[in-house]
Enzyme design. Sequence first.
Site, PDB file in Angstrom:
ATOM      1  N   HIS A  68       0.854  -1.183   0.000  1.00 53.57           N
ATOM      2  CA  HIS A  68       0.000   0.000   0.000  1.00 53.57           C
ATOM      3  C   HIS A  68       0.885   1.227   0.000  1.00 53.57           C
ATOM      4  O   HIS A  68       1.939   1.227   0.640  1.00 53.57           O
ATOM      5  CB  HIS A  68      -0.897  -0.005   1.252  1.00 53.57           C
ATOM      6  CG  HIS A  68      -2.075   0.885   1.110  1.00 53.57           C
ATOM      7  ND1 HIS A  68      -2.006   2.232   1.339  1.00 53.57           N
ATOM      8  CD2 HIS A  68      -3.356   0.627   0.737  1.00 53.57           C
ATOM      9  CE1 HIS A  68      -3.193   2.760   1.111  1.00 53.57           C
ATOM     10  NE2 HIS A  68      -4.029   1.814   0.746  1.00 53.57           N
ATOM     11  N   ASP A  89      -7.885  -5.376   0.055  1.00 50.36           N
ATOM     12  CA  ASP A  89      -8.387  -6.274  -0.983  1.00 50.36           C
ATOM     13  C   ASP A  89      -8.062  -7.740  -0.731  1.00 50.36           C
ATOM     14  O   ASP A  89      -8.605  -8.609  -1.402  1.00 50.36           O
ATOM     15  CB  ASP A  89      -7.798  -5.874  -2.341  1.00 50.36           C
ATOM     16  CG  ASP A  89      -8.438  -4.605  -2.849  1.00 50.36           C
ATOM     17  OD1 ASP A  89      -9.649  -4.464  -2.655  1.00 50.36           O
ATOM     18  OD2 ASP A  89      -7.731  -3.771  -3.412  1.00 50.36           O
TER      19      ASP A  89
HETATM   20  N1  ACO Z   1       4.159  -7.500  -4.179  1.00 51.00           N
HETATM   21  C1  ACO Z   1       5.499  -7.515  -4.240  1.00 51.00           C
HETATM   22  N2  ACO Z   1       6.263  -6.421  -4.076  1.00 51.00           N
HETATM   23  C2  ACO Z   1       5.628  -5.269  -3.837  1.00 51.00           C
HETATM   24  C3  ACO Z   1       4.229  -5.179  -3.761  1.00 51.00           C
HETATM   25  C4  ACO Z   1       3.489  -6.349  -3.941  1.00 51.00           C
HETATM   26  N3  ACO Z   1       2.156  -6.354  -3.884  1.00 51.00           N
HETATM   27  N4  ACO Z   1       3.873  -3.896  -3.533  1.00 51.00           N
HETATM   28  C5  ACO Z   1       5.010  -3.201  -3.474  1.00 51.00           C
HETATM   29  N5  ACO Z   1       6.078  -4.034  -3.663  1.00 51.00           N
HETATM   30  C6  ACO Z   1       7.501  -3.654  -3.661  1.00 51.00           C
HETATM   31  C7  ACO Z   1       7.856  -2.988  -4.988  1.00 51.00           C
HETATM   32  O1  ACO Z   1       8.288  -3.915  -5.957  1.00 51.00           O
HETATM   33  C8  ACO Z   1       8.943  -2.037  -4.571  1.00 51.00           C
HETATM   34  O2  ACO Z   1      10.129  -2.767  -4.375  1.00 51.00           O
HETATM   35  P1  ACO Z   1      11.565  -2.121  -4.762  1.00 51.00           P
HETATM   36  O3  ACO Z   1      11.686  -0.941  -3.854  1.00 51.00           O
HETATM   37  O4  ACO Z   1      12.517  -3.227  -4.489  1.00 51.00           O
HETATM   38  O5  ACO Z   1      11.474  -1.748  -6.201  1.00 51.00           O
HETATM   39  C9  ACO Z   1       8.488  -1.557  -3.189  1.00 51.00           C
HETATM   40  O6  ACO Z   1       7.689  -2.624  -2.660  1.00 51.00           O
HETATM   41  C10 ACO Z   1       7.670  -0.284  -3.245  1.00 51.00           C
HETATM   42  O7  ACO Z   1       6.561  -0.530  -4.101  1.00 51.00           O
HETATM   43  P2  ACO Z   1       5.891   0.551  -5.014  1.00 51.00           P
HETATM   44  O8  ACO Z   1       5.217  -0.130  -6.153  1.00 51.00           O
HETATM   45  O9  ACO Z   1       6.877   1.627  -5.350  1.00 51.00           O
HETATM   46  O10 ACO Z   1       4.816   1.112  -4.027  1.00 51.00           O
HETATM   47  P3  ACO Z   1       3.630   2.066  -4.417  1.00 51.00           P
HETATM   48  O11 ACO Z   1       3.325   2.819  -3.199  1.00 51.00           O
HETATM   49  O12 ACO Z   1       3.928   2.827  -5.653  1.00 51.00           O
HETATM   50  O13 ACO Z   1       2.456   1.036  -4.779  1.00 51.00           O
HETATM   51  C11 ACO Z   1       0.621  -0.381  -4.674  1.00 51.00           C
HETATM   52  C12 ACO Z   1       1.417   0.701  -3.957  1.00 51.00           C
HETATM   53  C13 ACO Z   1       0.251   0.107  -6.096  1.00 51.00           C
HETATM   54  C14 ACO Z   1      -0.668  -0.642  -3.903  1.00 51.00           C
HETATM   55  C15 ACO Z   1       1.459  -1.669  -4.752  1.00 51.00           C
HETATM   56  O14 ACO Z   1       1.766  -2.118  -3.450  1.00 51.00           O
HETATM   57  C16 ACO Z   1       0.791  -2.773  -5.550  1.00 51.00           C
HETATM   58  O15 ACO Z   1       0.873  -2.761  -6.786  1.00 51.00           O
HETATM   59  N6  ACO Z   1       0.133  -3.765  -4.851  1.00 51.00           N
HETATM   60  C17 ACO Z   1      -0.567  -4.837  -5.530  1.00 51.00           C
HETATM   61  C18 ACO Z   1      -1.904  -4.357  -6.045  1.00 51.00           C
HETATM   62  C19 ACO Z   1      -2.904  -4.132  -4.928  1.00 51.00           C
HETATM   63  O16 ACO Z   1      -3.101  -4.977  -4.070  1.00 51.00           O
HETATM   64  N7  ACO Z   1      -3.582  -2.967  -5.005  1.00 51.00           N
HETATM   65  C20 ACO Z   1      -4.620  -2.597  -4.031  1.00 51.00           C
HETATM   66  C21 ACO Z   1      -4.167  -1.457  -3.174  1.00 51.00           C
HETATM   67  S1  ACO Z   1      -5.373  -1.042  -1.992  1.00 51.00           S
HETATM   68  C22 ACO Z   1      -6.524  -0.222  -2.876  1.00 51.00           C
HETATM   69  O17 ACO Z   1      -6.268   0.382  -3.885  1.00 51.00           O
HETATM   70  C23 ACO Z   1      -7.849  -0.250  -2.383  1.00 51.00           C
END
Ligand code: ACO
Length: 382
Positions: free
Chosen positions: A265, A319
């Site tokens: 998140h 989720d």
């Molecule tokens: N699985 C694996 N690794 C992850 C995940 C994940 N679900 N989420 C973040 N990371 C990792 C990234 O790869 C990144 O690693 P790095 O620093 O080594 O490159 C680090 O954690 C930071 O992640 P970002 O993508 O930069 O975080 P951001 O804040 O931009 O994204 C998001 C947040 C979009 C929710 C992301 O966690 C994601 O894509 N999750 C999966 C989709 C999801 O469940 N979305 C629902 C969110 S809740 C909602 O909208 C109601």
Amino acid sequence: MTATYLYCEYKPGLEGIPAAKSGISYVDGKQGILEYRGIRIEELAAKSSFLETAYLLIWDKLPTKEELTEFETDILYHRRIKYRIRDMMKCFPETGHPMDALQTSAAALGLFYSRRALDNPDYIRQAVVRLLAKIPTMIAAFHQMREGNDPIQPNDELDYASNFLYMLTERKPHPLAAKIFDVCLTLHAEHTINASTFSAMVTASTLTDPYAVVASAVGTLAGPLHGGANEEVLLMLEEIGSVENVRPFIEKCVANKQKIMGFGHRVYKVKDPRATILQNLAEQLFEEMGHDDYYDLALELEKVVEEQLGSKGIYPNVDFYSGLVYRKLGIPTDLFTPIFAIARVAGWLAHWKEQLGVNRIFRPTQIYTGVHNAPYIPIAER
Ligand code: ACO
């Protein structure tokens, strides 16, 4: 990936940049705290109802008994949709995604209720009532019609949550199922400036109508990085198939830097408090209605992801467990995100109303990375 522009720093995704002042909700991502109008989400989930919570979010006060009854009655009265909207929806392709059907029909409400009086509190209230009342009916109608059935009319004897489940299945739901579904709506009702709410605010800032505001937010919610993740979680559980497959699946995702749906998140760096509440609700539901093997899979998944990615602050988000609850309620997977929209309409409308009170059109700037004075090459020479 950051660059300095004038006096502020460019942050991709506007991470950490305040885009508005708001008194609607508050998140502390380090401590896992979520409040609506100052009230903790745990308290609202235990004591309130979705419609009472919607009232609180939009009008910034808990309603009196009379106010709540009047609000619930108004919504009950406006649940039906016009035949012309139903006929329009009949033309939608039955293979289309219900979020696209919802976005189209929410926008279409603007054609039927075209008066716009944004400075009139009665107009605001009526738009709120219509959107909260009609969106569940439109989602259920699309579902029935794509199955080749006539839409099921709202049942005036049933409350908001029970009526939606009834319109989907033509059966009055088990009281625990309806209660849990109502709590799910409360949990999804609002969450500060997330992507869809920001969309709603940008659209609202142009002083367009509330149906366009909601339609733009629905389009944004549909994506798999936002509301669409609940559907992706179930597809992922289906793909994993058994508890033994969890560890190799996660290890492969981590090695390939692939996102695991339902985890991570932008704000929470601990387990999302809504995920904790949903997990408890899922357990109650399984106790009453029978165990679901996917729950064992989900528990193992949470354990392995925490082991592998906990140090990066990757924990279950809202989720992760919502899909398991909806599956047990017999709701088709592609309706999970539309259900999220039913709930989040409350938050979008609260931000719409707040935005109107202090409006300035959103118009950020950009850092131009293109060329200047480029020659125009005649088509024959390209
Ligand atoms: N699985 C694996 N690794 C992850 C995940 C994940 N679900 N989420 C973040 N990371 C990792 C990234 O790869 C990144 O690693 P790095 O620093 O080594 O490159 C680090 O954690 C930071 O992640 P970002 O993508 O930069 O975080 P951001 O804040 O931009 O994204 C998001 C947040 C979009 C929710 C992301 O966690 C994601 O894509 N999750 C999966 C989709 C999801 O469940 N979305 C629902 C969110 S809740 C909602 O909208 C109601």
